[in-house]
Design an enzyme around this catalytic site. Structure first.
Site, PDB file in Angstrom:
ATOM      1  N   ASN A  98      44.927  44.063  36.883  1.00 46.05           N
ATOM      2  CA  ASN A  98      43.819  45.000  36.681  1.00 46.05           C
ATOM      3  C   ASN A  98      43.843  45.989  37.839  1.00 46.05           C
ATOM      4  OD1 ASN A  98      41.444  46.337  36.149  1.00 46.05           O
ATOM      5  ND2 ASN A  98      40.105  44.634  36.737  1.00 46.05           N
ATOM      6  N   TRP A  99      44.347  47.185  37.581  1.00 46.09           N
ATOM      7  CA  TRP A  99      44.538  48.171  38.650  1.00 46.09           C
ATOM      8  C   TRP A  99      43.214  48.765  39.137  1.00 46.09           C
ATOM      9  CZ3 TRP A  99      49.343  51.630  37.159  1.00 46.09           C
ATOM     10  CH2 TRP A  99      50.482  50.821  37.090  1.00 46.09           C
ATOM     11  N   LYS A 100      42.168  48.683  38.328  1.00 49.13           N
ATOM     12  CA  LYS A 100      40.875  49.270  38.659  1.00 49.13           C
ATOM     13  C   LYS A 100      41.029  50.777  38.899  1.00 49.13           C
ATOM     14  CE  LYS A 100      39.275  44.815  40.282  1.00 49.13           C
ATOM     15  NZ  LYS A 100      38.471  44.045  41.253  1.00 49.13           N
ATOM     16  N   HIS A 148      33.990  42.843  32.480  1.00 46.94           N
ATOM     17  CA  HIS A 148      34.273  42.634  33.894  1.00 46.94           C
ATOM     18  C   HIS A 148      32.975  42.736  34.697  1.00 46.94           C
ATOM     19  CE1 HIS A 148      36.009  43.114  37.896  1.00 46.94           C
ATOM     20  NE2 HIS A 148      37.133  42.622  37.394  1.00 46.94           N
ATOM     21  N   GLU A 185      32.277  44.006  37.459  1.00 46.51           N
ATOM     22  CA  GLU A 185      31.990  45.307  38.047  1.00 46.51           C
ATOM     23  C   GLU A 185      31.351  46.249  37.019  1.00 46.51           C
ATOM     24  OE1 GLU A 185      35.870  46.173  39.467  1.00 46.51           O
ATOM     25  OE2 GLU A 185      35.676  44.896  41.238  1.00 46.51           O
ATOM     26  N   GLU A 236      35.919  34.664  36.193  1.00 46.48           N
ATOM     27  CA  GLU A 236      35.944  35.332  37.489  1.00 46.48           C
ATOM     28  C   GLU A 236      34.678  34.997  38.266  1.00 46.48           C
ATOM     29  OE1 GLU A 236      36.525  39.485  36.040  1.00 46.48           O
ATOM     30  OE2 GLU A 236      38.163  39.425  37.491  1.00 46.48           O
ATOM     31  N   GLY A 261      37.511  40.368  45.352  1.00 46.55           N
ATOM     32  CA  GLY A 261      37.628  41.360  46.410  1.00 46.55           C
ATOM     33  C   GLY A 261      37.034  40.925  47.736  1.00 46.55           C
ATOM     34  N   SER A 267      40.715  36.813  43.753  1.00 50.53           N
ATOM     35  CA  SER A 267      41.560  36.717  44.960  1.00 50.53           C
ATOM     36  C   SER A 267      42.745  35.774  44.755  1.00 50.53           C
ATOM     37  CB  SER A 267      40.725  36.267  46.157  1.00 50.53           C
ATOM     38  OG  SER A 267      39.726  37.210  46.457  1.00 50.53           O
ATOM     39  N   GLY A 282      43.705  41.442  40.669  1.00 52.44           N
ATOM     40  CA  GLY A 282      43.209  42.745  41.092  1.00 52.44           C
ATOM     41  C   GLY A 282      44.139  43.400  42.090  1.00 52.44           C
TER      42      GLY A 282
END
Length: 689
Positions: A445-447, A532, A534, A604, A610, A650, A671
Site C-alpha cells: 500500500n503505497w499511500k 483502511h 486512515e 490492521e 506507522g 509495521s 505500508g
C-alpha cells in the site's frame, strides 16, 4: 513444465559447482605446502618472487582452499544462496581470467586447480573454468531455485563445522604430511619402475632446420627438401616437435660431490634413509636430536643414510655446526625434493628402490621405535594401506555428522509441519486432499507517496526483481490513482497484480475529485483497498459508506482488500474482538457467499500502523483466528478456511517470517516497506523460508 526445467538446470549447475569446489578445495587443503609452492610459481612468473613472506603465502594458500571447500559445501546444502552464488561468480571470474592468461602465455605449466590429484593443461583448465563460470552465473540469476537441504535456523552449524573441519585438515597435514599423497613418491611407489619408459611408448620428436646461402640469399631447408651442394651451410636449428611419453618419475637425480649416486640408491638391495631438506637455510632445526638419533640407529643397522638438499655448501656447513650432523650430504634439484616430501626436513625410507615410509620432522621415529633390527621393527615395515581407513575417518568425522544433521533437520521440519496442521485441526483434511490451499498474498500500500515517474520506476523494479526470482505467494501493489494506468503498462500482472487504494461510493456523476470503481477497473487494476483506518479516521468513512464502496467494487469486477482493526484505547479496554466484528458486520457481512469469494480481509491494529510498533506474532495470530471464526459463523467453515486474511501493521523483512509462520496469517498488507523494492522483496521471500 518450463519452470520445472529452469529449476532442474539451476540445481544441476549448483551440484556441478559444489562437487568441483569440494574436491578442488579438499585436495589443496590437505597439501598446504604444495599450494604454497604453486603460489611461488605464480609470483615467479610475474617477477615478484620473494616479495611476499612464505608465512603469509601459506596462510593465503590455506585460506583459498578453505574458501573453495566451504563454498562447495554451502552450495551443496544451499546455505545463504544469494551470497554464495554471488561470491562464486566473483571467484570464477578471477579464476577464469587467470586461466586465460595461462592458456595464452603459458607462464606456468599447471594451474594447480586440483593440486597433484588431477593434472590439467592450461587449455583444459580454461575450458573447465568457462563451464564453471557459466554454471555460477546461472545459479546467481536464480539463487532461490536451489533447493535447501538444511533449514535456515540450522545453517550456522553447517558453516562453522565445515570451516573448522577444513582448517583442521590443513593444519594437521601441515604438522604431519598430506592425508592423501597424490605425488609419484607416495608410500609404496617403486622409483625405479616409475622412471622406466614402457616399450612402444611415443618418443619425443625433433625437427632440424638448416640455414643455407647461395648468391648472397639465405634460405631455410629441412632434410626433406635439402638442396644440392651449390648451397653453402650457414647454421642449423633443432626444436622438439612432440614431447613424447614422460614417465611419472623423470627428474630423480642425486649427486654426492662429483658423483651421480642415483642408480646406487634405487638399485641398492636393502634399506636407505634419505633426510630430505629442499633448503637447509629454511629447515626447521628444532628436531635435530631426533634426526641424529635416527642416524645413529642407521649406522648401527648398517643402513646408508644421506641428507639430500639443494642448498649451498655454506648452508650445509651451518647446519652441521648447529646440529652436530655427521651424516653425509648430497645434492638434488629443489623442486624434486619438495615433490618427494612435504616437510623441511622430512625423512624417507627406501627398500630396494621402493618408498617404504615417510615422516615429517614433527613425527620422526622415537627412541622406543629404534630398538629392534630394522627388518623386524615397525620403522622398516611399509604401513598397511591407509586409504580406506582415512576415507572412513573423513566419513565419520565430517560426512556422517552433516548427514545426521540433515536428517534430523528434515524430520524436525516435517514434525513441526504436522504439529501446526494438527493444532489448526486440518491435518486429516490435508491427507485426504479435501481442503483447497488458500492463497498467500503480500500486498503493498503505497499511500500518498511517489510522483508518477518515481512510481513507474518502482513498479518496474519490483516487477523485474520478481520476474527473475519467482515469488511463492501472490503479490499486489496498490498505488495512488495517478499511477494506475501507467503502472499497468510496465508490470506483468501474472507476477505482480495491480490495485487501487480507494474508490468512490458513487457510480458516477457530479462528484468532483472522486474516482469510481469503474474508472479504477478501466486502468487495468484488479484489486482495491477499502476500509483502511486512515480513510475511516481522516475522511470519516462510515460502515454505510464502505458498504456502498464494496458493492460497487465487486459489481465492476474488482476484488476487495477490506481492512479492519482496533485503536490502542480499544485494545487496552480489551474490546478488539467487539470492534473488529462490528466493522465486518456493518460493511461486508451482508454479501452473498458467491460475492464473499472476492474478499480479502486485512487485520490492521491501528496502534501499530506507522508507529514502529508491531503486534506480536501471537497477538496477530489470535486476532486472525478470531476473524476466521466469525467468518465461519457467517459463511461456514469451508468459506472461512478459503478466506485469505492478511496482517498489516509495521510488517518488515525482519519479522515477516515469524508472522507468516502462524497458521492463520496468510500474508501482509505492507505500508512503508513496500516503497523499497529490496525490503518488499525481503517480506515476499519470507514465504520461502
Amino acid at each position: 513444465m518450463r519452470e520445472v526445467l529452469k529449476t532442474v538446470i539451476v540445481n544441476v549447475c549448483r551440484l556441478l559447482l559444489a562437487l568441483t569446489f569440494i574436491f578442488s578445495g579438499f585436495v589443496k587443503a590437505i597439501d598446504p605446502l604444495g599450494s604454497l609452492y604453486k603460489f611461488g610459481d605464480y609470483l615467479e612468473a610475474v617477477g615478484l618472487q620473494g616479495t611476499i613472506p612464505d608465512g603469509l603465502l601459506l596462510l593465503c594458500a590455506i585460506g583459498l582452499s578453505a574458501l573453495e571447500f566451504t563454498l562447495g559445501i554451502l552450495m551443496l546444502f544451499a546455505v545463504r544462496r544469494r551470497l554464495c552464488s554471488r561470491v562464486t561468480v566473483v571467484l570464477m571470474v578471477i579464476m577464469t581470467g587467470i586461466t586465460v592468461w595461462l592458456a595464452g602465455w603459458n607462464p606456468v605449466k599447471d594451474c594447480g586447480c586440483f593440486g597433484d590429484a588431477v593434472k590439467l593443461t592450461n587449455v583444459e583448465s580454461l575450458v573447465k573454468n568457462i563451464v564453471l563460470l557459466t554454471c555460477a552465473v546461472v545459479t546467481a540469476v536464480a539463487p532461490m531455485r536451489m533447493k535447501r537441504f538444511i533449514s535456515k535456523s540450522n545453517q550456522w552449524i553447517v558453516v562453522n563445522y565445515t570451516v573448522l573441519f577444513i582448517l583442521a585438515c590443513s593444519f594437521w597435514s601441515l604438522w604431519t604430511l598430506p592425508v592423501f599423497d597424490f605425488r609419484p613418491y607416495h608410500i609404496g611407489a617403486n622409483i625405479r619402475k616409475g622412471m622406466e619408459i614402457p616399450p612402444g611408448a611415443p618418443q619425443p620428436k625433433f625437427e632440424t632446420t638448416f640455414i643455407l646461402q647461395k648468391n648472397g640469399v639465405k634460405k631455410e631447408f629441412t632434410l626433406d627438401n635439402y638442396p644440392d651442394s651449390t648451397w653453402e651451410f650457414v647454421d642449423s636449428k633443432t626444436r622438439q616437435v612432440t614431447e613424447g611419453y614422460v614417465p611419472p618419475i623423470h627428474d630423480f637425480s642425486i649427486e654426492r660431490g662429483d658423483s651421480d649416486i642415483t642408480r646406487s640408491i634405487i638399485d641398492s638391495k636393502g634399506y636407505t634413509f634419505l633426510l630430505i631438506s629442499p633448503y637447509l637455510e629454511r629447515a626447521d632445526d628444532s628436531d635435530f636430536g631426533d634426526i641424529n638419533q635416527v642416524y645413529d640407529y642407521a649406522v648401527d643397522q648398517h643402513v646408508p643414510f644421506y641428507c639430500v638438499t639443494s642448498s649451498s655448501m655454506r648452508a650445509i656447513s651451518h647446519w652441521q655446526d648447529f646440529t652436530g650432523a655427521e651424516y653425509p650430504f648430497c645434492t638434488a634439484d629443489g623442486t624434486l625434493l619438495k615433490t618427494i616430501i612435504r616437510s623441511n626436513p622430512g625423512l624417507v625410507l627406501l627398500k630396494d628402490g621402493v618408498v617404504i615410509n615417510k615422516w615429517s620432522h614433527n613425527s620422526l621415529p622415537k627412541a622406543a621405535d629404534l630398538t629392534s633390527p630394522i627388518s623386524k621393527s615397525e620403522v622398516g615395515r611399509m604401513p598397511s594401506d591407509q586409504t580406506a581407513r582415512k576415507i572412513v575417518a573423513i566419513i565419520l568425522w565430517f560426512v556422517l555428522p552433516l548427514m545426521l544433521l540433515t536428517l534430523a533437520d528434515r524430520l524436525w521440519a516435517w514434525s513441526r509441519w504436522v504439529r501446526e496442521k494438527e493444532t489448526n485441526n486440518r491435518f486429516y483434511q490435508l491427507i485426504t486432499k479435501q481442503k483447497k490451499m488458500r492463497k498467500k498474498i503480500v500486498a503493498g500500500n503505497w499511500k500518498m507517496n511517489e510522483n508518477l515517474q518515481e512510481g513507474v520506476a518502482l513498479a518496474k523494479e519490483i516487477n523485474e526483481t520478481l520476474k527473475a526470482d519467482k515469488p511463492n505467494c501472490g503479490v499486489i501493489i496498490c498505488t495512488p490513482f495517478i499511477h494506475l494506468a501507467s503502472v499497468a503498462q510496465v508490470i506483468d500482472q501474472d507476477i505482480v497484480a495491480l490495485g487501487a487504494e480507494n474508490c468512490a461510493d458513487k457510480e458516477k456523476g457530479a462528484y468532483t475529485g472522486e474516482v469510481s470503481a469503474a474508472m479504477v477497473k478501466s486502468t487495468g487494476a484488479q484489486y482495491v483497498i477499502l476500509g483502511h483506518s486512515e480513510r475511516r479516521q481522516y475522511y470519516h468513512e462510515t460502515p454505510e459508506i464502505l458498504k456502498e464502496k464494496v458493492q460497487l467494487a465487486l459489481a465492476n469486477g474488482l476484488k476487495v482488500i477490506f481492512c479492519c482493526g482496533e485503536t490502542l484505547e480499544e485494545r487496552e479496554a480489551n474490546r478488539q474482538n467487539e470492534v473488529v466484528k462490528a466493522e465486518l458486520d456493518g460493511s461486508v457481512f451482508n454479501l452473498t457467499a458467491e460475492e464473499w469469494k472476492n474478499i480479502v480481509l486485512a487485520y490492521e491494529p491501528i496502534w501499530a500502523i506507522g508507529t514502529g510498533k508491531t503486534a506480536t506474532a501471537e497477538q496477530a495470530e489470535e486476532m486472525l483466528a478470531y476473524i476466521r471464526s466469525i467468518v465461519a459463523d457467517k459463511y461456514g467453515k469451508e468459506a472461512a478456511e478459503d478466506t485469505t486474511i492478511l496482517y498489516g501493521g509495521s510488517c518488515k523483512p525482519s519479522n515477516a517470517a515469524e508472522l507468516f509462520a502462524k497458521p492463520d496469517i496468510d500474508g501482509g498488507l505492507i505500508g512503508g516497506a513496500s516503497l523499497k523494492a529490496a525490503d518488499f522483496k525481503g517480506i515476499i521471500d519470507a514465504w520461502k523460508k
